[in-house]
Design a protein around this motif. Sequence first.
Motif, PDB file in Angstrom:
ATOM      1  N   TYR A   1      13.475  48.466  37.901  1.00 41.46           N
ATOM      2  CA  TYR A   1      14.669  48.510  38.747  1.00 41.46           C
ATOM      3  C   TYR A   1      15.563  47.292  38.568  1.00 41.46           C
ATOM      4  O   TYR A   1      16.774  47.389  38.695  1.00 41.46           O
ATOM      5  CB  TYR A   1      14.269  48.628  40.217  1.00 41.46           C
ATOM      6  CG  TYR A   1      13.948  50.025  40.671  1.00 41.46           C
ATOM      7  CD1 TYR A   1      13.317  50.931  39.827  1.00 41.46           C
ATOM      8  CD2 TYR A   1      14.252  50.447  41.948  1.00 41.46           C
ATOM      9  CE1 TYR A   1      13.011  52.211  40.259  1.00 41.46           C
ATOM     10  CE2 TYR A   1      13.951  51.726  42.389  1.00 41.46           C
ATOM     11  CZ  TYR A   1      13.330  52.600  41.536  1.00 41.46           C
ATOM     12  OH  TYR A   1      13.047  53.855  41.960  1.00 41.46           O
ATOM     13  N   SER A   2      14.978  46.131  38.318  1.00 43.62           N
ATOM     14  CA  SER A   2      15.784  44.909  38.254  1.00 43.62           C
ATOM     15  C   SER A   2      16.424  44.704  36.886  1.00 43.62           C
ATOM     16  O   SER A   2      17.333  43.883  36.757  1.00 43.62           O
ATOM     17  CB  SER A   2      14.941  43.693  38.620  1.00 43.62           C
ATOM     18  OG  SER A   2      13.915  43.490  37.675  1.00 43.62           O
TER      19      SER A   2
ATOM     20  N   LEU B   1      13.953  49.320  47.930  1.00 46.81           N
ATOM     21  CA  LEU B   1      13.929  50.425  46.968  1.00 46.81           C
ATOM     22  C   LEU B   1      12.629  50.472  46.180  1.00 46.81           C
ATOM     23  O   LEU B   1      12.060  51.550  45.977  1.00 46.81           O
ATOM     24  CB  LEU B   1      15.122  50.306  46.005  1.00 46.81           C
ATOM     25  CG  LEU B   1      16.498  50.430  46.641  1.00 46.81           C
ATOM     26  CD1 LEU B   1      17.583  50.127  45.610  1.00 46.81           C
ATOM     27  CD2 LEU B   1      16.692  51.818  47.218  1.00 46.81           C
ATOM     28  N   VAL B   2      12.148  49.333  45.757  1.00 47.48           N
ATOM     29  CA  VAL B   2      10.898  49.274  44.997  1.00 47.48           C
ATOM     30  C   VAL B   2       9.732  49.717  45.882  1.00 47.48           C
ATOM     31  O   VAL B   2       8.890  50.521  45.460  1.00 47.48           O
ATOM     32  CB  VAL B   2      10.673  47.864  44.412  1.00 47.48           C
ATOM     33  CG1 VAL B   2       9.273  47.726  43.837  1.00 47.48           C
ATOM     34  CG2 VAL B   2      11.708  47.568  43.333  1.00 47.48           C
TER      35      VAL B   2
ATOM     36  N   TYR C   1      18.808  44.807  48.054  1.00 47.31           N
ATOM     37  CA  TYR C   1      17.995  45.889  48.599  1.00 47.31           C
ATOM     38  C   TYR C   1      16.866  46.298  47.666  1.00 47.31           C
ATOM     39  O   TYR C   1      16.189  47.286  47.899  1.00 47.31           O
ATOM     40  CB  TYR C   1      18.874  47.105  48.904  1.00 47.31           C
ATOM     41  CG  TYR C   1      19.946  46.780  49.900  1.00 47.31           C
ATOM     42  CD1 TYR C   1      19.634  46.616  51.243  1.00 47.31           C
ATOM     43  CD2 TYR C   1      21.265  46.597  49.503  1.00 47.31           C
ATOM     44  CE1 TYR C   1      20.612  46.288  52.168  1.00 47.31           C
ATOM     45  CE2 TYR C   1      22.252  46.274  50.423  1.00 47.31           C
ATOM     46  CZ  TYR C   1      21.923  46.126  51.748  1.00 47.31           C
ATOM     47  OH  TYR C   1      22.883  45.811  52.657  1.00 47.31           O
ATOM     48  N   LEU C   2      16.659  45.527  46.621  1.00 46.54           N
ATOM     49  CA  LEU C   2      15.664  45.889  45.620  1.00 46.54           C
ATOM     50  C   LEU C   2      14.256  45.960  46.210  1.00 46.54           C
ATOM     51  O   LEU C   2      13.497  46.869  45.876  1.00 46.54           O
ATOM     52  CB  LEU C   2      15.710  44.909  44.452  1.00 46.54           C
ATOM     53  CG  LEU C   2      15.247  45.454  43.112  1.00 46.54           C
ATOM     54  CD1 LEU C   2      15.972  46.732  42.733  1.00 46.54           C
ATOM     55  CD2 LEU C   2      15.455  44.424  42.030  1.00 46.54           C
ATOM     56  N   THR C   3      13.915  45.061  47.103  1.00 43.39           N
ATOM     57  CA  THR C   3      12.588  45.087  47.720  1.00 43.39           C
ATOM     58  C   THR C   3      12.358  46.416  48.431  1.00 43.39           C
ATOM     59  O   THR C   3      11.304  47.027  48.289  1.00 43.39           O
ATOM     60  CB  THR C   3      12.425  43.915  48.711  1.00 43.39           C
ATOM     61  OG1 THR C   3      12.612  42.696  48.003  1.00 43.39           O
ATOM     62  CG2 THR C   3      11.059  43.923  49.375  1.00 43.39           C
TER      63      THR C   3
ATOM     64  N   LEU D   1      20.624  42.349  43.962  1.00 45.69           N
ATOM     65  CA  LEU D   1      19.196  42.473  44.216  1.00 45.69           C
ATOM     66  C   LEU D   1      18.866  42.539  45.705  1.00 45.69           C
ATOM     67  O   LEU D   1      17.704  42.542  46.082  1.00 45.69           O
ATOM     68  CB  LEU D   1      18.452  41.290  43.584  1.00 45.69           C
ATOM     69  CG  LEU D   1      18.641  41.108  42.078  1.00 45.69           C
ATOM     70  CD1 LEU D   1      17.910  39.861  41.603  1.00 45.69           C
ATOM     71  CD2 LEU D   1      18.161  42.328  41.316  1.00 45.69           C
TER      72      LEU D   1
ATOM     73  N   TRP E   1       9.405  46.957  39.971  1.00 45.49           N
ATOM     74  CA  TRP E   1      10.397  45.884  40.106  1.00 45.49           C
ATOM     75  C   TRP E   1      11.058  45.599  38.760  1.00 45.49           C
ATOM     76  O   TRP E   1      12.276  45.492  38.665  1.00 45.49           O
ATOM     77  CB  TRP E   1       9.756  44.616  40.658  1.00 45.49           C
ATOM     78  CG  TRP E   1      10.749  43.509  40.851  1.00 45.49           C
ATOM     79  CD1 TRP E   1      11.180  42.620  39.924  1.00 45.49           C
ATOM     80  CD2 TRP E   1      11.494  43.229  42.035  1.00 45.49           C
ATOM     81  NE1 TRP E   1      12.126  41.779  40.459  1.00 45.49           N
ATOM     82  CE2 TRP E   1      12.343  42.134  41.751  1.00 45.49           C
ATOM     83  CE3 TRP E   1      11.508  43.777  43.312  1.00 45.49           C
ATOM     84  CZ2 TRP E   1      13.192  41.591  42.702  1.00 45.49           C
ATOM     85  CZ3 TRP E   1      12.364  43.227  44.249  1.00 45.49           C
ATOM     86  CH2 TRP E   1      13.191  42.154  43.942  1.00 45.49           C
TER      87      TRP E   1
ATOM     88  N   ALA F   1      20.162  44.804  36.808  1.00 49.44           N
ATOM     89  CA  ALA F   1      20.731  44.903  38.151  1.00 49.44           C
ATOM     90  C   ALA F   1      21.542  43.655  38.472  1.00 49.44           C
ATOM     91  O   ALA F   1      21.156  42.543  38.157  1.00 49.44           O
ATOM     92  CB  ALA F   1      19.623  45.081  39.183  1.00 49.44           C
TER      93      ALA F   1
END
Length: 65
Positions: A35-36, A48-49, A44-46, A42, A32, A39
């Motif tokens: 990736y964050s 993707l992670v 779609y971050l959950t 956020l 996280w 960024a």
Amino acid sequence: MTQPSVKDVVKAIATDTNTPAETVSKMYADTWAEYSDGARVLDYLTVLVARRVRENLRNVSQGRH
């Protein structure tokens, strides 16, 4: 549609990959952060992670066999 909580995601990954939740939680937090960083979106971050953590765990388990 609400996103699942981090706790729920970690628990699901731990169960699916037969990995201790503490290990998954640490990997999730590290991924996280990576990736964050910088960024702007956020949304779609959950997803993707979670995908990256699952892939990493899969690769580790395949390397043991």
